[in-house]
Enzyme design. Structure first.
Site, PDB file in Angstrom:
ATOM      1  N   LYS A  71       0.821  -1.202   0.000  1.00 42.43           N
ATOM      2  CA  LYS A  71       0.000   0.000   0.000  1.00 42.43           C
ATOM      3  C   LYS A  71       0.864   1.265   0.000  1.00 42.43           C
ATOM      4  O   LYS A  71       0.423   2.331  -0.381  1.00 42.43           O
ATOM      5  CB  LYS A  71      -0.878   0.031   1.265  1.00 42.43           C
ATOM      6  CG  LYS A  71      -1.822  -1.114   1.424  1.00 42.43           C
ATOM      7  CD  LYS A  71      -2.591  -0.950   2.760  1.00 42.43           C
ATOM      8  CE  LYS A  71      -3.347  -2.199   3.107  1.00 42.43           C
ATOM      9  NZ  LYS A  71      -3.910  -2.102   4.489  1.00 42.43           N
ATOM     10  N   GLY A  72       2.100   1.137   0.478  1.00 42.73           N
ATOM     11  CA  GLY A  72       2.921   2.296   0.808  1.00 42.73           C
ATOM     12  C   GLY A  72       3.120   3.329  -0.279  1.00 42.73           C
ATOM     13  O   GLY A  72       3.265   4.512   0.003  1.00 42.73           O
TER      14      GLY A  72
ATOM     15  N   GLU B 251       7.946   2.641  -5.725  1.00 47.35           N
ATOM     16  CA  GLU B 251       7.960   2.105  -4.363  1.00 47.35           C
ATOM     17  C   GLU B 251       8.216   3.236  -3.374  1.00 47.35           C
ATOM     18  O   GLU B 251       8.887   4.221  -3.690  1.00 47.35           O
ATOM     19  CB  GLU B 251       9.055   1.025  -4.284  1.00 47.35           C
ATOM     20  CG  GLU B 251       9.389   0.469  -2.927  1.00 47.35           C
ATOM     21  CD  GLU B 251       8.280  -0.319  -2.249  1.00 47.35           C
ATOM     22  OE1 GLU B 251       7.149   0.194  -2.196  1.00 47.35           O
ATOM     23  OE2 GLU B 251       8.558  -1.421  -1.744  1.00 47.35           O
ATOM     24  N   ASP B 252       7.684   3.097  -2.180  1.00 43.72           N
ATOM     25  CA  ASP B 252       7.853   4.158  -1.184  1.00 43.72           C
ATOM     26  C   ASP B 252       9.288   4.232  -0.648  1.00 43.72           C
ATOM     27  O   ASP B 252       9.901   5.281  -0.627  1.00 43.72           O
ATOM     28  CB  ASP B 252       6.848   4.004  -0.023  1.00 43.72           C
ATOM     29  CG  ASP B 252       6.862   2.610   0.628  1.00 43.72           C
ATOM     30  OD1 ASP B 252       7.668   1.743   0.207  1.00 43.72           O
ATOM     31  OD2 ASP B 252       6.077   2.389   1.553  1.00 43.72           O
TER      32      ASP B 252
ATOM     33  N   ASP C 233      14.743  -0.389   1.585  1.00 38.26           N
ATOM     34  CA  ASP C 233      15.316  -0.618   2.910  1.00 38.26           C
ATOM     35  C   ASP C 233      16.354  -1.738   2.787  1.00 38.26           C
ATOM     36  O   ASP C 233      17.467  -1.499   2.335  1.00 38.26           O
ATOM     37  CB  ASP C 233      14.159  -0.956   3.856  1.00 38.26           C
ATOM     38  CG  ASP C 233      14.565  -1.080   5.313  1.00 38.26           C
ATOM     39  OD1 ASP C 233      15.603  -0.522   5.692  1.00 38.26           O
ATOM     40  OD2 ASP C 233      13.846  -1.736   6.082  1.00 38.26           O
TER      41      ASP C 233
ATOM     42  N   LYS D 276      16.819   4.026   2.393  1.00 42.22           N
ATOM     43  CA  LYS D 276      17.443   3.814   3.707  1.00 42.22           C
ATOM     44  C   LYS D 276      18.678   2.940   3.474  1.00 42.22           C
ATOM     45  O   LYS D 276      18.717   1.757   3.834  1.00 42.22           O
ATOM     46  CB  LYS D 276      16.438   3.108   4.622  1.00 42.22           C
ATOM     47  CG  LYS D 276      16.486   3.557   6.067  1.00 42.22           C
ATOM     48  CD  LYS D 276      15.720   2.600   6.940  1.00 42.22           C
ATOM     49  CE  LYS D 276      14.277   2.991   7.153  1.00 42.22           C
ATOM     50  NZ  LYS D 276      13.587   1.996   8.025  1.00 42.22           N
TER      51      LYS D 276
ATOM     52  N   PHE E 191      12.779   4.437  11.681  1.00 46.57           N
ATOM     53  CA  PHE E 191      11.502   3.981  11.140  1.00 46.57           C
ATOM     54  C   PHE E 191      10.640   5.194  10.803  1.00 46.57           C
ATOM     55  O   PHE E 191      10.306   5.993  11.670  1.00 46.57           O
ATOM     56  CB  PHE E 191      10.775   3.030  12.092  1.00 46.57           C
ATOM     57  CG  PHE E 191       9.764   2.208  11.357  1.00 46.57           C
ATOM     58  CD1 PHE E 191      10.164   1.097  10.615  1.00 46.57           C
ATOM     59  CD2 PHE E 191       8.422   2.570  11.347  1.00 46.57           C
ATOM     60  CE1 PHE E 191       9.232   0.352   9.886  1.00 46.57           C
ATOM     61  CE2 PHE E 191       7.488   1.834  10.629  1.00 46.57           C
ATOM     62  CZ  PHE E 191       7.895   0.717   9.892  1.00 46.57           C
ATOM     63  N   LEU E 192      10.322   5.348   9.519  1.00 48.16           N
ATOM     64  CA  LEU E 192       9.662   6.547   9.031  1.00 48.16           C
ATOM     65  C   LEU E 192       8.201   6.283   8.671  1.00 48.16           C
ATOM     66  O   LEU E 192       7.855   5.195   8.208  1.00 48.16           O
ATOM     67  CB  LEU E 192      10.407   7.071   7.804  1.00 48.16           C
ATOM     68  CG  LEU E 192      11.891   7.358   8.033  1.00 48.16           C
ATOM     69  CD1 LEU E 192      12.573   7.739   6.729  1.00 48.16           C
ATOM     70  CD2 LEU E 192      12.080   8.454   9.079  1.00 48.16           C
TER      71      LEU E 192
ATOM     72  N   ASP F 226       3.569   3.495   6.694  1.00 51.03           N
ATOM     73  CA  ASP F 226       2.817   3.234   7.911  1.00 51.03           C
ATOM     74  C   ASP F 226       3.676   2.616   9.008  1.00 51.03           C
ATOM     75  O   ASP F 226       4.748   2.078   8.763  1.00 51.03           O
ATOM     76  CB  ASP F 226       1.682   2.246   7.616  1.00 51.03           C
ATOM     77  CG  ASP F 226       2.216   0.818   7.430  1.00 51.03           C
ATOM     78  OD1 ASP F 226       3.101   0.624   6.576  1.00 51.03           O
ATOM     79  OD2 ASP F 226       1.770  -0.087   8.161  1.00 51.03           O
TER      80      ASP F 226
ATOM     81  N   ARG G 249      -0.368   6.725   7.428  1.00 52.47           N
ATOM     82  CA  ARG G 249      -0.178   6.807   5.979  1.00 52.47           C
ATOM     83  C   ARG G 249      -0.664   8.139   5.395  1.00 52.47           C
ATOM     84  O   ARG G 249      -0.195   8.579   4.358  1.00 52.47           O
ATOM     85  CB  ARG G 249      -0.945   5.676   5.271  1.00 52.47           C
ATOM     86  CG  ARG G 249      -0.417   4.277   5.518  1.00 52.47           C
ATOM     87  CD  ARG G 249      -1.040   3.317   4.506  1.00 52.47           C
ATOM     88  NE  ARG G 249      -0.929   1.926   4.903  1.00 52.47           N
ATOM     89  CZ  ARG G 249       0.130   1.153   4.666  1.00 52.47           C
ATOM     90  NH1 ARG G 249       1.175   1.646   4.038  1.00 52.47           N
ATOM     91  NH2 ARG G 249       0.146  -0.099   5.050  1.00 52.47           N
TER      92      ARG G 249
HETATM   93  P1  IMP Z   1      12.797  -3.926   2.127  1.00 53.16           P
HETATM   94  O1  IMP Z   1      12.269  -5.175   1.483  1.00 53.16           O
HETATM   95  O2  IMP Z   1      13.496  -4.196   3.423  1.00 53.16           O
HETATM   96  O3  IMP Z   1      13.621  -3.055   1.203  1.00 53.16           O
HETATM   97  O4  IMP Z   1      11.566  -3.111   2.637  1.00 53.16           O
HETATM   98  C1  IMP Z   1      10.744  -2.423   1.821  1.00 53.16           C
HETATM   99  C2  IMP Z   1       9.374  -2.310   2.450  1.00 53.16           C
HETATM  100  O5  IMP Z   1       9.430  -2.269   3.875  1.00 53.16           O
HETATM  101  C3  IMP Z   1       8.736  -1.025   2.029  1.00 53.16           C
HETATM  102  O6  IMP Z   1       7.892  -1.247   0.935  1.00 53.16           O
HETATM  103  C4  IMP Z   1       7.961  -0.594   3.247  1.00 53.16           C
HETATM  104  O7  IMP Z   1       6.644  -1.075   3.173  1.00 53.16           O
HETATM  105  C5  IMP Z   1       8.641  -1.249   4.409  1.00 53.16           C
HETATM  106  N1  IMP Z   1       9.499  -0.312   5.159  1.00 53.16           N
HETATM  107  C6  IMP Z   1      10.841  -0.300   5.227  1.00 53.16           C
HETATM  108  N2  IMP Z   1      11.298   0.696   6.000  1.00 53.16           N
HETATM  109  C7  IMP Z   1      10.206   1.342   6.443  1.00 53.16           C
HETATM  110  C8  IMP Z   1      10.011   2.486   7.286  1.00 53.16           C
HETATM  111  O8  IMP Z   1      10.935   3.143   7.795  1.00 53.16           O
HETATM  112  N3  IMP Z   1       8.719   2.855   7.517  1.00 53.16           N
HETATM  113  C9  IMP Z   1       7.659   2.193   6.990  1.00 53.16           C
HETATM  114  N4  IMP Z   1       7.789   1.126   6.183  1.00 53.16           N
HETATM  115  C10 IMP Z   1       9.052   0.694   5.921  1.00 53.16           C
HETATM  116 MG    MG Z   2       4.594  -1.135   4.994  1.00 49.25          MG
END
Ligand code: IMP
Ligand code: MG
Length: 169
Positions: free
Chosen positions: A38-39, A95-96, A99, A127, A148-149, A155, A161
């Site tokens: 959803k992000g 993508e939002d 990470d 990040k 954590f943002l 969210d 959100r």
């Molecule tokens: P990754 O797979 O670890 O790169 O994470 C990506 C997903 O984790 C994103 O689509 C977000 O939904 C969630 N995410 C990662 N960091 C944050 C954060 O700081 N706040 C909220 N959602 C996050």
């Molecule tokens: Mg999320």
């Protein structure tokens, strides 16, 4: 120490900048924007409303990795797939936040299996300190610290959100 925050006006400028870069890269062509639910719903909707010079189509995917937790489980699951035929199309995955990279790494593979003409990736936040797998992205809004943002689509347990700015919880 004061809270990390990206105010609404800075986000607005950055999103416009990314939209203009995409327009330039795909001049005269059509782009299918694929938002990651959803992000990315807020970023995607602001992004496409800044696109004036190219044809736009919109689709979505939904993945889950976190559930209601704030730590990644490391397992990414596709919960909703695109409905448009992406074969031979220009696709920008939206993508939002990038990470660990696990989600985008997985999604890029899924998208490439659909044989698009071009696949690019736009992320609003990076990040970078948390990366587990390397992922090439084409458009990045802001490099952000390891906090954590929330807000602007992001969210914490489904809250925040709707905030028009980004902040740490
Ligand atoms: P990754 O797979 O670890 O790169 O994470 C990506 C997903 O984790 C994103 O689509 C977000 O939904 C969630 N995410 C990662 N960091 C944050 C954060 O700081 N706040 C909220 N959602 C996050
Ligand atoms: Mg999320």
């Amino acid at each position: 120490m004061s809270k990390f925050i990206i105010p609404e006006d800075r986000i607005k400028l950055k999103v416009k900048e990314i939209a203009k870069a995409i327009e330039a890269d795909f001049a005269g062509e059509e782009v299918v924007f694929v938002g990651v639910l959803k992000g990315a719903f807020v970023f995607l909707s602001d992004l496409v409303r800044n696109i004036e010079k190219i044809d736009v189509k919109i689709d979505f995917v939904k993945v889950s990795s976190y559930g209601m937790a704030t730590e990644t489980s490391g397992i990414v699951r596709l919960e909703l797939d695109t409905t448009l035929d992406l074969r031979g199309r220009n696709v920008v995955l939206v993508e939002d936040i990038l990470d660990t990279g696990l989600t985008l790494n997985y999604l890029k593979q899924i998208m490439l299996m659909k044989q698009p003409k071009v696949l690019k990736v736009a992320v609003l936040l990076d990040k970078y300190e948390r990366r587990i797998v390397d992922v090439d992205v084409d458009y990045v809004g802001f490099k952000v610290p390891n906090k954590f943002l929330v807000g602007y689509g992001l969210d914490a347990k489904e809250e925040y959100r709707h905030l028009p700015y980004i902040t740490e919880v």
